[in-house]
Scaffold this motif. Structure first.
Motif, short mmCIF file in Angstrom:
data_model
loop_
_atom_site.label_atom_id
_atom_site.label_comp_id
_atom_site.label_asym_id
_atom_site.label_seq_id
_atom_site.Cartn_x
_atom_site.Cartn_y
_atom_site.Cartn_z
N ASP A 2 0.56 -1.37 -0.17
CA ASP A 2 -0.11 0.00 0.06
C ASP A 2 1.23 0.97 0.38
O ASP A 2 1.90 1.16 -0.05
N THR A 3 0.28 2.33 0.12
CA THR A 3 0.26 3.73 -0.01
C THR A 3 1.89 4.16 1.17
O THR A 3 3.21 4.17 1.13
N GLU A 4 1.35 4.00 2.54
CA GLU A 4 2.34 3.26 3.25
C GLU A 4 3.22 2.82 3.74
O GLU A 4 4.30 3.38 3.93
N ALA A 7 6.15 4.55 1.11
CA ALA A 7 6.47 5.22 1.83
C ALA A 7 7.34 5.15 2.72
O ALA A 7 8.98 5.44 2.43
N ILE A 8 7.68 4.10 3.37
CA ILE A 8 8.37 3.68 4.31
C ILE A 8 9.49 3.07 3.52
O ILE A 8 11.25 3.82 3.86
N LYS A 165 4.42 8.42 11.95
CA LYS A 165 3.93 7.74 10.88
C LYS A 165 3.88 8.93 9.81
O LYS A 165 3.47 9.98 9.96
N GLY A 166 4.67 8.62 7.86
CA GLY A 166 4.17 9.55 7.76
C GLY A 166 5.55 10.46 7.42
O GLY A 166 5.63 11.09 5.89
N ARG A 169 9.37 7.40 9.67
CA ARG A 169 9.00 5.55 10.25
C ARG A 169 9.66 5.45 8.61
O ARG A 169 9.21 4.85 7.75
N ALA A 174 9.15 0.42 11.97
CA ALA A 174 7.65 -0.03 11.41
C ALA A 174 7.98 -1.80 11.81
O ALA A 174 6.57 -2.00 12.65
#
Length: 214
Positions: A2-4, A7-8, A165-166, A169, A174
């Motif tokens: 997913d997007t999260e 990004a991590i 978060k965002g 992380r 995580a």
């Protein structure tokens, strides 16, 4: 994916590669100077650097956090709990590794090579570049060791980054978070991604290393 998680992954690569590059730019000249010079206290300095290679990342994180804390000497810079703070901590973790392994690699090069280069009229920089080329395989190993030291650490990143978060992380923090929540499936996925990214970067460096060997 997913997007999260994406990004991590991108943040993990950005901070770790940046820290590794900075440690290389600083550590390569320092390690070279240590290997090629002779001065009083050199053995003690090398011992301190070798000790730094095994320094717990959480200790580095504590020192950096104290410096960057709002009431600390560098608090006015507002760097605590930012990616820049993680880069600073990871650079301090990788730097002794790069310096120590660089010095060790160059000390193993036959000293008669320097004498020959000096006899041929080579400048100091020409001598250094030739020695780097001669020791290119262990120098690449030093680079891989430095990257491995920072991509896998968690204590310093947690302390100076805050695992926000965002924002700060990364993969290691995580994994700790998901494990504390009992989300072992998600933690395993993140762990697999961390191992995979580490393998890809080291595979690329190993390909370069082995081509240099041939």
């Amino acid at each position: 994916m997913d997007t999260e998680i994406l990004a991590i992954i991108l943040l993990s690569l950005r901070v770790s590669l940046t820290a590794t590059l900075i440690s290389l730019l600083v550590g390569l000249p320092l390690g070279t100077a240590l290997a090629l010079s002779r001065f009083r206290g050199q053995t003690m300095l090398l011992s301190l650097i070798n000790t730094g290679m095994g320094l717990p990342p959480v200790v580095v994180g504590l020192v950096v956090a104290m410096l960057l804390w709002r009431s600390g000497p560098l608090g006015t810079l507002n760097l605590i709990y930012t990616p820049t703070a993680i880069i600073i901590a990871q650079t301090l973790i990788a730097l002794p590794v790069v310096v120590g392994l660089t010095a060790s690699a160059l000390q193993q090069v036959d000293e008669r090579l320097r004498w020959q280069l000096a006899g041929l009229g080579a400048s100091t920089w020409q001598q250094v570049l030739t020695l780097w080329l001669e020791a290119r395989l262990p120098l690449l190993a030093a680079l891989m060791a430095g990257f491995g030291a920072v991509i896998s650490e968690v204590g310093a990143s947690m302390m100076v980054g805050g695992n926000i978060k965002g924002q700060t992380r990364v993969l290691t923090t995580a994994i700790v978070l998901e494990t504390s929540r009992g989300a072992f499936d998600r933690a395993l996925v993140l762990g697999g991604l961390l191992v995979g990214l580490t393998f890809l970067v080291n595979w690329g460096l190993t390909v370069i290393q082995q081509r240099g060997r041939r």
